[in-house]
Design a protein around this motif. Structure first.
Motif, short mmCIF file in Angstrom:
data_model
loop_
_atom_site.label_atom_id
_atom_site.label_comp_id
_atom_site.label_asym_id
_atom_site.label_seq_id
_atom_site.Cartn_x
_atom_site.Cartn_y
_atom_site.Cartn_z
N MET A 1 58.20 -3.41 40.57
CA MET A 1 56.93 -3.49 39.24
C MET A 1 55.59 -3.78 40.24
N THR A 2 55.68 -4.38 41.20
CA THR A 2 54.87 -4.79 42.27
C THR A 2 54.24 -3.51 42.98
N ILE A 3 54.48 -2.81 42.90
CA ILE A 3 54.38 -1.49 43.81
C ILE A 3 53.07 -0.28 42.09
N ASN A 4 53.60 -0.62 41.71
CA ASN A 4 53.04 -0.10 40.09
C ASN A 4 51.67 -0.75 39.95
N ALA A 5 52.00 -2.08 40.25
CA ALA A 5 50.59 -2.61 39.52
C ALA A 5 50.23 -2.19 40.70
N ILE A 6 50.20 -2.49 42.75
CA ILE A 6 49.63 -1.44 43.13
C ILE A 6 49.28 -0.10 43.29
N LYS A 7 49.90 0.87 42.80
CA LYS A 7 49.69 2.27 42.47
C LYS A 7 47.87 2.15 41.39
N ILE A 8 48.06 1.31 40.48
CA ILE A 8 47.17 1.79 39.15
C ILE A 8 46.28 1.02 40.12
N LEU A 9 46.23 -0.38 40.41
CA LEU A 9 45.30 -0.92 41.35
C LEU A 9 43.82 0.09 42.16
N LEU A 10 45.28 0.39 43.35
CA LEU A 10 44.56 1.64 44.12
C LEU A 10 44.04 2.85 43.30
N ALA A 11 44.49 2.81 42.67
CA ALA A 11 44.10 4.49 41.88
C ALA A 11 42.57 4.55 41.35
N GLN A 103 54.01 13.78 34.37
CA GLN A 103 53.52 13.34 33.69
C GLN A 103 52.04 13.46 33.47
N THR A 104 51.34 13.84 34.40
CA THR A 104 49.88 14.03 34.51
C THR A 104 49.10 15.14 35.11
N TRP A 105 50.41 16.29 35.63
CA TRP A 105 49.85 17.39 36.25
C TRP A 105 49.16 18.44 34.95
N LEU A 106 49.31 18.70 33.91
CA LEU A 106 48.53 19.03 32.77
C LEU A 106 47.33 18.11 32.24
N ALA A 220 50.32 2.97 28.01
CA ALA A 220 50.98 4.15 28.98
C ALA A 220 51.89 3.77 30.10
N LEU A 221 51.64 1.88 30.61
CA LEU A 221 52.35 1.23 31.68
C LEU A 221 53.58 0.04 30.46
N ALA A 222 52.78 0.38 29.36
CA ALA A 222 54.28 -0.06 28.48
C ALA A 222 55.71 0.36 28.01
N GLN A 223 55.02 1.58 28.74
CA GLN A 223 56.23 2.47 27.97
C GLN A 223 57.03 2.92 29.23
N ASP A 224 56.21 2.69 30.42
CA ASP A 224 56.51 2.93 31.90
C ASP A 224 56.46 4.40 32.33
N GLN A 225 55.03 4.17 31.71
CA GLN A 225 54.34 5.83 31.88
C GLN A 225 53.35 5.70 33.57
N ILE A 226 54.45 4.94 34.54
CA ILE A 226 53.04 4.47 35.43
C ILE A 226 52.11 5.32 35.98
N ASN A 227 52.26 6.99 35.76
CA ASN A 227 51.76 7.70 36.42
C ASN A 227 50.25 7.93 35.51
N ILE A 228 50.79 8.29 33.94
CA ILE A 228 49.50 7.94 33.63
C ILE A 228 48.72 6.93 33.21
N SER A 229 49.55 5.53 33.06
CA SER A 229 48.62 4.82 33.37
C SER A 229 47.46 4.21 34.40
N THR A 273 52.19 10.32 25.91
CA THR A 273 52.34 8.67 25.36
C THR A 273 53.41 8.59 23.38
N ASN A 274 53.01 10.21 23.02
CA ASN A 274 53.36 9.81 21.53
C ASN A 274 52.81 8.78 20.69
N GLN A 275 51.20 9.22 21.01
CA GLN A 275 50.82 7.59 20.36
C GLN A 275 49.43 9.26 19.62
N ILE A 276 49.97 10.13 19.16
CA ILE A 276 48.79 10.80 18.35
C ILE A 276 48.66 9.96 17.07
#
Length: 351
Positions: A1-11, A103-106, A220-229, A273-276
């Motif tokens: 979870m920590t590395i996910n937060a770091i990924k989002i913060l650094l991005a 997740q993010t290529w498209l 996306a973060l809540a759905q564990d789609q970390i790269n999209i987040s 994210t299936n949130q149309i």
């Protein structure tokens, strides 16, 4: 979870820093080559003379550069590419890389392609002769045709490559619709494309898109789609840097390159994210612009009278005496409320 937060913060930090750093040089370059509209909008969507719009925009006297939104998608693309290129050799960077095929290529592909197309249209509308476009910009019909083609490609990719055949409705669950997902995705993409008319007041579009991407970043973060987040917040970082130079008085405008890339990528994120069905709630302030413009055209055609003094509706508020900064601030407040409601529905609606 920590590395996910770091990924989002650094991005977020990386795109903000890059966009904020290059903006002054970029603005100087745009001014050097006079990348601004030489004339205000002349006609409304129904072909009538747009007298109020000409007074509100006054492009020929402002001389504010367009193409400002390019620093958003360019910064996101550069940061994403950098993280991806060095991820093979540096284990730490590999953990913060947010480029992935599922997740993010498209999203990145669509953002860059639409950003380039929008940039060409912007250059053309500023009097620069562009191959196949000319020097007056693409008409709405041609832009719509291009987006229809792109929306079909996106829908085809979801259906054939990602096996996307069902939709999720909050509180009700998943429903398999098969090939009907293609026209549905096309409708979502084209509808979001129409929100490009939200531009026109300093700071308005950037703030609204920053809020919308923040909402989907949380979902996306809540759905564990970390790269999209991480991608969403990378866009937020770059957009906030853009806003620093776009708030009144604007140093440059978002224009087609920014609005097209942001609207199309946001629609893809909603699908992934299936949130149309949450997207319209979060996007109410954005959708108010095309909806009010369509209502204005229909009213003038069939009822022979205007609903608004001028459309889109944010210009109606200006024409009615509201200060531009007041309109922007109130739109931001409404956008925050809509984002808050949308996130709650997305997270609470899971069954």
């Amino acid at each position: 979870m920590t590395i996910n937060a770091i990924k989002i913060l650094l991005a977020t930090i990386a795109t903000f820093t890059l966009a904020f750093s290059i903006a002054p040089f970029y603005i100087t370059t745009l001014r050097k080559y006079q990348i601004w509209k030489k004339k205000s909008v002349a006609f409304a969507l129904d072909g009538s003379v747009a007298e109020i719009s000409q007074k509100l925009h006054n492009d020929e006297n402002k001389k504010v550069p367009r193409l400002g939104g390019a620093i958003i998608w360019v910064s996101v693309f550069v940061v994403a590419s950098f993280f991806w290129l060095v991820s093979e050799n540096l284990p730490l960077v590999n953990k913060i890389d947010f480029v992935s095929r599922n997740q993010t290529w498209l999203i990145i592909f669509a953002m860059v392609i639409t950003g380039i197309l929008g940039a060409l249209d912007d250059l053309s509308s500023c009097g620069k002769k562009i191959w196949l476009i000319g020097d007056k910009g693409l008409s709405f019909k041609w832009r719509l045709l291009v987006v229809l083609f792109l929306s079909y490609f996106i829908a085809w990719w979801f259906f054939t490559k990602l096996g996307f055949v069902s939709i999720y409705i909050p509180f009700l669950g998943y429903f398999t619709i098969g090939i009907l997902v293609i026209p549905l995705i096309m409708l979502v993409v084209v509808t979001m494309f129409t929100t490009s008319v939200i531009d026109g007041i300093d700071g308005l579009s950037g703030g609204l898109y920053a809020i919308a991407f923040s909402a989907f970043g949380i979902i996306a973060l809540a759905q564990d789609q970390i790269n999209i987040s991480a991608f969403c917040f990378a866009v937020v970082g770059a957009t906030v840097a853009f806003l620093w130079y776009n708030i009144m008085p604007a140093k440059f405008y978002n224009s087609e390159t920014g609005l097209l890339s942001l609207s199309i990528s946001l629609s893809i994120i909603a699908i992934l994210t299936n949130q149309i069905f949450v997207l319209p709630i979060i996007s109410i302030p954005l959708l108010s612009a095309p909806v009010s413009a369509i209502l204005q055209v229909l009213s003038k055609k069939f009822l022979k009278k205007k609903i608004f003094l001028v459309a889109p509706v944010h210009h109606h508020f200006q024409a009615n005496g509201a200060e531009a900064y007041t309109v922007v601030m109130k739109y931001w407040i409404v956008a925050i409320i809509c984002a808050y409601i949308g996130v709650i529905i997305a997270l609470a609606g899971k069954i």
